[in-house]
Design a protein around this motif. Structure first.
Motif, mmCIF file in Angstrom:
data_model
loop_
_atom_site.group_PDB
_atom_site.id
_atom_site.type_symbol
_atom_site.label_atom_id
_atom_site.label_comp_id
_atom_site.label_asym_id
_atom_site.label_seq_id
_atom_site.Cartn_x
_atom_site.Cartn_y
_atom_site.Cartn_z
ATOM 1 N N SER A 103 20.140 56.392 -5.574
ATOM 2 C CA SER A 103 19.844 56.882 -4.224
ATOM 3 C C SER A 103 19.887 55.753 -3.193
ATOM 4 C CB SER A 103 18.475 57.560 -4.223
ATOM 5 O OG SER A 103 18.143 58.032 -2.938
ATOM 6 N N LEU A 120 30.224 62.276 -2.477
ATOM 7 C CA LEU A 120 29.230 63.333 -2.271
ATOM 8 C C LEU A 120 29.717 64.338 -1.233
ATOM 9 C CD1 LEU A 120 26.459 64.679 -2.537
ATOM 10 C CD2 LEU A 120 25.563 62.960 -0.953
ATOM 11 N N LYS A 121 30.232 63.857 -0.111
ATOM 12 C CA LYS A 121 30.725 64.754 0.934
ATOM 13 C C LYS A 121 31.854 65.633 0.414
ATOM 14 C CE LYS A 121 29.544 61.737 4.860
ATOM 15 N NZ LYS A 121 30.089 60.877 5.945
ATOM 16 N N THR A 162 33.950 55.769 -1.949
ATOM 17 C CA THR A 162 32.543 55.368 -1.941
ATOM 18 C C THR A 162 31.685 56.526 -2.443
ATOM 19 O OG1 THR A 162 32.157 56.169 0.311
ATOM 20 C CG2 THR A 162 32.977 53.914 0.069
ATOM 21 N N GLY A 163 30.472 56.207 -2.857
ATOM 22 C CA GLY A 163 29.564 57.259 -3.289
ATOM 23 C C GLY A 163 29.305 58.269 -2.195
ATOM 24 N N GLU A 164 29.172 57.790 -0.990
ATOM 25 C CA GLU A 164 28.910 58.686 0.137
ATOM 26 C C GLU A 164 30.059 59.653 0.356
ATOM 27 O OE1 GLU A 164 27.029 58.304 4.646
ATOM 28 O OE2 GLU A 164 27.937 56.561 3.666
ATOM 29 N N ASN A 165 31.294 59.167 0.287
ATOM 30 C CA ASN A 165 32.453 60.040 0.470
ATOM 31 C C ASN A 165 32.632 60.998 -0.707
ATOM 32 O OD1 ASN A 165 33.125 59.041 2.979
ATOM 33 N ND2 ASN A 165 34.599 57.544 2.196
ATOM 34 N N TYR A 209 22.468 62.044 -4.743
ATOM 35 C CA TYR A 209 23.449 61.212 -5.435
ATOM 36 C C TYR A 209 23.338 61.299 -6.956
ATOM 37 C CZ TYR A 209 24.844 59.281 -0.983
ATOM 38 O OH TYR A 209 25.332 59.146 0.294
ATOM 39 N N ARG A 254 23.455 54.532 -2.713
ATOM 40 C CA ARG A 254 24.421 55.614 -2.492
ATOM 41 C C ARG A 254 25.560 55.561 -3.514
ATOM 42 N NH1 ARG A 254 24.768 56.134 4.168
ATOM 43 N NH2 ARG A 254 22.509 56.355 4.474
ATOM 44 N N THR A 255 25.157 55.371 -4.758
ATOM 45 C CA THR A 255 26.082 55.385 -5.892
ATOM 46 C C THR A 255 25.880 56.695 -6.646
ATOM 47 O OG1 THR A 255 25.904 52.979 -6.112
ATOM 48 C CG2 THR A 255 26.773 54.200 -8.011
#
Length: 377
Positions: free
Chosen positions: A114, A330-331, A325-328, A136, A117-118
């Protein structure tokens, strides 16, 4: 060399350099936290066989435009070791996506997941509270509450076994199954006679066997894993206990299926039609059998699916020109929702979990057989 040839040659070399650079830039590494040593090392071999086959298929299909690699770290199925491995994967390897396993390890690494953001994806742990570890942390396996809710009606209604003793490992996984059974058994018309906890490191169960014999249940539910569950089964049989053993997906490992004392035992897993002709499932089954000369199991499919999920999400991000990336990731998962994985189309819920039909498997010494199916509840 003529000026024209020099220009063409320079252009070809430039294109080659650009192509090589692009290919190198597209290479990507994800991480995996599996037990590779200790009492639960066999699970690492099982999980890794699915993940590695998925990576081979991703690379053969050139889904990412470069090579996908998996960096493995040894969790030993222990939370502290899992945290050490997770920190190495995130801070040194800089991976955007990590395969996780075991409830205790998964919970321990979730704060790192978390904070950095992985994305962490669990395909082995089944504690219900794994659904509550933040955006995440995802689960590609149905959790224990679904497994228990499938098993209890089968025991009570189909096998007429209403009186159950639970043997559970004293960790987050065992405690979550105990909590679920305390509700599910009475609701189905059954009775939880005793819930007996054992330390995660325990290997001697003569005293526990005596207590189970005194309770005289119809069935014994084992909520443990690895070599411990094998010892429970063997020692209970040595102590004269003849009742049916029931369990969850952890009973699907080869050591239990080859154990004579475990014959006739039943366990839950997600329902997968291994004879399906859908292209993803058929390719997975055919290539796994060709490579390992045996049928895959649900655990193997889970980690194949976890890697394939990463590839499908990354493929879309690459088309959009967005970094992996982890954020992308997730999106993109929230945007896509449904994926073609082994077993058919799988929908990932908003909280990162999946629900699937369940099946009851009986150990027969020949790889097991399906004796009942149940819709998710």
């Amino acid at each position: 060399m003529s000026q024209f040839k020099r220009v063409i040659s320079a252009g070809v070399m430039a294109c080659a350099l650009v192509a090589a650079s692009a290919s190198q830039a597209a290479d990507v590494t994800i991480g995996a936290l599996f037990p590779m040593s200790g009492l639960n090392a066999s699970y690492g071999d099982i999980f890794g066989s699915g993940a590695n086959l998925a990576a081979e298929h991703v690379n053969a299909d050139n889904l990412l435009g470069g090579k996908l690699s998996i960096q493995y770290e040894d969790s030993q199925a222990l939370p502290q070791q899992g945290v050490i491995g997770m920190n190495k994967l995130v801070n040194v390897q800089k991976v955007p996506y990590v395969l996780s396993a075991f409830t205790g390890v998964s919970k321990a690494i979730s704060t790192i997941s978390s904070r950095t953001r992985t994305v962490a994806v669990n395909g082995g742990g089944v504690g219900p509270d794994l659904a509550e570890l933040g955006p995440y942390f995802w689960n590609i396996i149905p959790l224990a509450n679904y497994e228990v809710r499938a098993m209890i009606p089968y025991l009570v209604n189909e096998r007429k076994m209403k009186r159950v003793v639970l043997i559970y490992v004293d960790d987050p996984l065992g405690q979550s199954i105990k909590k679920e059974m305390e509700t599910a058994l009475p609701a189905a018309g059954g009775q939880l006679l005793e819930a007996l906890s054992v330390p995660a490191s325990a290997q001697q169960f003569g005293g526990i066997a005596a207590r189970v014999r005194s309770a005289n249940p119809d069935a014994i539910y084992v909520a443990s894993y690895g070599s411990q569950q094998s010892q429970i089964v063997k020692q209970f049989r040595d102590n004269g206990l003849k009742q049916l053993f029931a369990s969850y997906t952890a009973f699907s490992i080869p050591e239990i299926n080859a154990l004579p004392e475990a014959a006739g035992s039943v366990y839950t897993s997600q329902n997968i039609d291994w004879a399906s002709q859908d292209p993803v499932t058929k390719r997975f089954v055919d290539d796994y059998k060709k490579k390992y000369n045996k049928m895959p199991t649900a655990y193997i499919a889970n980690y194949y699916n976890a890697v394939r999920l990463f590839a499908l999400l990354s493929q879309q991000l690459i088309k959009k020109g967005q970094p992996l990336t982890g954020e992308n990731l997730l999106k993109q998962r929230v945007e896509t929702k449904t994926f073609d994985l082994v077993g058919g189309k799988v929908t990932v819920a908003e909280n990162g979990t999946v629900t699937m039909p369940m099946q009851i498997n009986e150990i027969d010494g020949k790889g097991g057989k399906v004796v009942s199916t149940a819709a998710p509840k």
